[in-house]
Design a protein around this motif. Sequence first.
Motif, PDB file in Angstrom:
ATOM      1  N   TYR A   6       0.833  -1.197   0.000  1.00  0.00           N
ATOM      2  CA  TYR A   6       0.000   0.000   0.000  1.00  0.00           C
ATOM      3  C   TYR A   6       0.869   1.248   0.000  1.00  0.00           C
ATOM      4  O   TYR A   6       1.932   1.284   0.628  1.00  0.00           O
ATOM      5  CB  TYR A   6      -0.939   0.005   1.208  1.00  0.00           C
ATOM      6  CG  TYR A   6      -1.889  -1.164   1.193  1.00  0.00           C
ATOM      7  CD1 TYR A   6      -3.051  -1.131   0.439  1.00  0.00           C
ATOM      8  CD2 TYR A   6      -1.597  -2.325   1.922  1.00  0.00           C
ATOM      9  CE1 TYR A   6      -3.914  -2.219   0.396  1.00  0.00           C
ATOM     10  CE2 TYR A   6      -2.451  -3.421   1.882  1.00  0.00           C
ATOM     11  CZ  TYR A   6      -3.605  -3.359   1.128  1.00  0.00           C
ATOM     12  OH  TYR A   6      -4.444  -4.442   1.084  1.00  0.00           O
ATOM     13  N   PHE A   7       0.406   2.277  -0.723  1.00  0.00           N
ATOM     14  CA  PHE A   7       1.139   3.536  -0.778  1.00  0.00           C
ATOM     15  C   PHE A   7       0.155   4.690  -0.824  1.00  0.00           C
ATOM     16  O   PHE A   7      -1.020   4.531  -1.182  1.00  0.00           O
ATOM     17  CB  PHE A   7       2.048   3.583  -2.020  1.00  0.00           C
ATOM     18  CG  PHE A   7       1.308   3.627  -3.322  1.00  0.00           C
ATOM     19  CD1 PHE A   7       0.965   4.843  -3.903  1.00  0.00           C
ATOM     20  CD2 PHE A   7       0.936   2.456  -3.971  1.00  0.00           C
ATOM     21  CE1 PHE A   7       0.268   4.884  -5.108  1.00  0.00           C
ATOM     22  CE2 PHE A   7       0.251   2.487  -5.178  1.00  0.00           C
ATOM     23  CZ  PHE A   7      -0.086   3.708  -5.745  1.00  0.00           C
ATOM     24  N   PHE A   8       0.655   5.874  -0.460  1.00  0.00           N
ATOM     25  CA  PHE A   8      -0.165   7.077  -0.467  1.00  0.00           C
ATOM     26  C   PHE A   8       0.662   8.221  -1.044  1.00  0.00           C
ATOM     27  O   PHE A   8       1.818   8.424  -0.665  1.00  0.00           O
ATOM     28  CB  PHE A   8      -0.656   7.413   0.944  1.00  0.00           C
ATOM     29  CG  PHE A   8      -1.537   6.341   1.520  1.00  0.00           C
ATOM     30  CD1 PHE A   8      -2.903   6.344   1.288  1.00  0.00           C
ATOM     31  CD2 PHE A   8      -0.996   5.310   2.274  1.00  0.00           C
ATOM     32  CE1 PHE A   8      -3.717   5.342   1.794  1.00  0.00           C
ATOM     33  CE2 PHE A   8      -1.795   4.298   2.790  1.00  0.00           C
ATOM     34  CZ  PHE A   8      -3.163   4.311   2.546  1.00  0.00           C
ATOM     35  N   VAL A   9       0.065   8.969  -1.964  1.00  0.00           N
ATOM     36  CA  VAL A   9       0.726  10.086  -2.630  1.00  0.00           C
ATOM     37  C   VAL A   9       0.224  11.387  -2.012  1.00  0.00           C
ATOM     38  O   VAL A   9      -0.983  11.575  -1.823  1.00  0.00           O
ATOM     39  CB  VAL A   9       0.423  10.078  -4.146  1.00  0.00           C
ATOM     40  CG1 VAL A   9       1.032  11.304  -4.819  1.00  0.00           C
ATOM     41  CG2 VAL A   9       0.941   8.793  -4.784  1.00  0.00           C
ATOM     42  N   CYS A  10       1.149  12.289  -1.704  1.00  0.00           N
ATOM     43  CA  CYS A  10       0.762  13.558  -1.104  1.00  0.00           C
ATOM     44  C   CYS A  10       1.670  14.672  -1.611  1.00  0.00           C
ATOM     45  O   CYS A  10       2.653  14.429  -2.314  1.00  0.00           O
ATOM     46  CB  CYS A  10       0.811  13.478   0.419  1.00  0.00           C
ATOM     47  SG  CYS A  10       2.450  13.059   1.079  1.00  0.00           S
ATOM     48  N   GLY A  11       1.346  15.895  -1.237  1.00  0.00           N
ATOM     49  CA  GLY A  11       2.123  17.062  -1.638  1.00  0.00           C
ATOM     50  C   GLY A  11       1.262  18.305  -1.578  1.00  0.00           C
ATOM     51  O   GLY A  11       0.040  18.234  -1.408  1.00  0.00           O
ATOM     52  N   ALA A  12       1.893  19.459  -1.712  1.00  0.00           N
ATOM     53  CA  ALA A  12       1.134  20.709  -1.706  1.00  0.00           C
ATOM     54  C   ALA A  12       0.165  20.740  -2.885  1.00  0.00           C
ATOM     55  O   ALA A  12       0.421  20.146  -3.931  1.00  0.00           O
ATOM     56  CB  ALA A  12       2.092  21.901  -1.785  1.00  0.00           C
ATOM     57  N   ALA A  13      -0.941  21.436  -2.697  1.00  0.00           N
ATOM     58  CA  ALA A  13      -1.921  21.568  -3.780  1.00  0.00           C
ATOM     59  C   ALA A  13      -1.272  22.170  -5.016  1.00  0.00           C
ATOM     60  O   ALA A  13      -0.447  23.081  -4.911  1.00  0.00           O
ATOM     61  CB  ALA A  13      -3.091  22.441  -3.317  1.00  0.00           C
ATOM     62  N   GLY A 104      -2.874   2.077  -4.099  1.00  0.00           N
ATOM     63  CA  GLY A 104      -2.765   3.276  -3.283  1.00  0.00           C
ATOM     64  C   GLY A 104      -3.709   4.375  -3.694  1.00  0.00           C
ATOM     65  O   GLY A 104      -4.507   4.237  -4.625  1.00  0.00           O
ATOM     66  N   ASP A 105      -3.597   5.487  -2.989  1.00  0.00           N
ATOM     67  CA  ASP A 105      -4.472   6.636  -3.198  1.00  0.00           C
ATOM     68  C   ASP A 105      -3.643   7.907  -3.096  1.00  0.00           C
ATOM     69  O   ASP A 105      -2.686   7.974  -2.325  1.00  0.00           O
ATOM     70  CB  ASP A 105      -5.569   6.667  -2.137  1.00  0.00           C
ATOM     71  CG  ASP A 105      -6.456   7.895  -2.244  1.00  0.00           C
ATOM     72  OD1 ASP A 105      -7.344   7.907  -3.113  1.00  0.00           O
ATOM     73  OD2 ASP A 105      -6.249   8.851  -1.457  1.00  0.00           O
ATOM     74  N   LYS A 106      -4.008   8.889  -3.886  1.00  0.00           N
ATOM     75  CA  LYS A 106      -3.364  10.197  -3.747  1.00  0.00           C
ATOM     76  C   LYS A 106      -4.377  11.207  -3.223  1.00  0.00           C
ATOM     77  O   LYS A 106      -5.523  11.301  -3.702  1.00  0.00           O
ATOM     78  CB  LYS A 106      -2.763  10.648  -5.072  1.00  0.00           C
ATOM     79  CG  LYS A 106      -3.713  11.333  -6.039  1.00  0.00           C
ATOM     80  CD  LYS A 106      -3.765  12.843  -5.898  1.00  0.00           C
ATOM     81  CE  LYS A 106      -4.749  13.416  -6.916  1.00  0.00           C
ATOM     82  NZ  LYS A 106      -4.967  14.857  -6.757  1.00  0.00           N
ATOM     83  N   THR A 107      -3.980  11.904  -2.199  1.00  0.00           N
ATOM     84  CA  THR A 107      -4.720  13.040  -1.665  1.00  0.00           C
ATOM     85  C   THR A 107      -3.685  14.030  -1.166  1.00  0.00           C
ATOM     86  O   THR A 107      -2.879  13.680  -0.294  1.00  0.00           O
ATOM     87  CB  THR A 107      -5.649  12.626  -0.508  1.00  0.00           C
ATOM     88  OG1 THR A 107      -6.656  11.729  -1.002  1.00  0.00           O
ATOM     89  CG2 THR A 107      -6.336  13.838   0.105  1.00  0.00           C
ATOM     90  N   PRO A 108      -3.647  15.246  -1.697  1.00  0.00           N
ATOM     91  CA  PRO A 108      -2.588  16.177  -1.304  1.00  0.00           C
ATOM     92  C   PRO A 108      -2.441  16.344   0.206  1.00  0.00           C
ATOM     93  O   PRO A 108      -1.323  16.376   0.726  1.00  0.00           O
ATOM     94  CB  PRO A 108      -3.015  17.491  -1.978  1.00  0.00           C
ATOM     95  CG  PRO A 108      -3.753  17.044  -3.206  1.00  0.00           C
ATOM     96  CD  PRO A 108      -4.494  15.802  -2.781  1.00  0.00           C
ATOM     97  N   ARG A 109      -3.547  16.394   0.939  1.00  0.00           N
ATOM     98  CA  ARG A 109      -3.468  16.701   2.375  1.00  0.00           C
ATOM     99  C   ARG A 109      -3.056  15.512   3.237  1.00  0.00           C
ATOM    100  O   ARG A 109      -3.071  15.611   4.470  1.00  0.00           O
ATOM    101  CB  ARG A 109      -4.797  17.284   2.866  1.00  0.00           C
ATOM    102  CG  ARG A 109      -4.976  18.741   2.471  1.00  0.00           C
ATOM    103  CD  ARG A 109      -6.182  19.351   3.171  1.00  0.00           C
ATOM    104  NE  ARG A 109      -6.041  19.379   4.613  1.00  0.00           N
ATOM    105  CZ  ARG A 109      -5.405  20.330   5.290  1.00  0.00           C
ATOM    106  NH1 ARG A 109      -4.825  21.331   4.649  1.00  0.00           N
ATOM    107  NH2 ARG A 109      -5.340  20.283   6.599  1.00  0.00           N
ATOM    108  N   ILE A 138       1.893  29.687 -10.392  1.00  0.00           N
ATOM    109  CA  ILE A 138       1.306  29.798 -11.723  1.00  0.00           C
ATOM    110  C   ILE A 138       0.148  28.823 -11.888  1.00  0.00           C
ATOM    111  O   ILE A 138      -0.921  29.173 -12.396  1.00  0.00           O
ATOM    112  CB  ILE A 138       2.375  29.532 -12.797  1.00  0.00           C
ATOM    113  CG1 ILE A 138       3.502  30.565 -12.728  1.00  0.00           C
ATOM    114  CG2 ILE A 138       1.747  29.517 -14.188  1.00  0.00           C
ATOM    115  CD1 ILE A 138       3.096  31.967 -13.080  1.00  0.00           C
ATOM    116  N   ALA A 139       0.336  27.586 -11.436  1.00  0.00           N
ATOM    117  CA  ALA A 139      -0.710  26.566 -11.570  1.00  0.00           C
ATOM    118  C   ALA A 139      -1.946  26.945 -10.775  1.00  0.00           C
ATOM    119  O   ALA A 139      -3.080  26.723 -11.220  1.00  0.00           O
ATOM    120  CB  ALA A 139      -0.172  25.208 -11.114  1.00  0.00           C
TER     121      ALA A 139
END
Length: 227
Positions: A6-13, A104-109, A138-139
Amino acid sequence: MTDLGYFFVCGAAKSGTTWLQRVLDYHPEVQSSGEGHFIERFSVPLAQLLRDYAKHMGVVSRLVYEGTPFYPPVAQADLDRLVRSFILDRLKTRPLKPGVRWIGDKTPRYTHGLQALLRLFPHMRIINIVRDPRDVAIARMHHARRSGVSEQVAEGTRERLSFIGAGGHAWASPAIGRAARAGGAGGIGKILRRPDARQRLCLSDQAEPFCFRAARTCPMVRRWHRH
């Protein structure tokens, strides 16, 4: 099924978490979904619900059963069991591709819920994507225009500067900026110290972030942008 990792992806919006999720999902041994928001939208509210329940049951125990209730107090392990079961069920609602080894799942927070995720999945993997905050600025402005709130980023307005500054400070928050500080030399270090002012410098007509140059040269990214 028992051999799944299992893995989880995160990062700033607006740091490319969706792009990274899709890239991972292309791999034949990886199934990457998003956005589950399993911690802040499920685990945290459920924890509050169980605290309220435990408080009520304490009153019942004292007033009705003289301190000897039939049910034991709700423990952290009870909450973790419920949350873990829910997350696993949600992750597996998508039919698994043949040969999948990682899901896995990605959720920034998730950057703000790493301790909870580690408790739920001790052997998990975390993928934290860190993007140059100038590109993030910019994004975020492009996203604001697409979302119908272009007045927040109108040229020459106080709202625009406030919008940029808020994004910069969020990027440099302890939860998100720690990984960047560990490896951020040169310009990144300066941006972290003054995220609001530094992001303004990149918003001239000459600024062309790497992410947009890459989008024009990468066929996969071009296909996603068309969709």
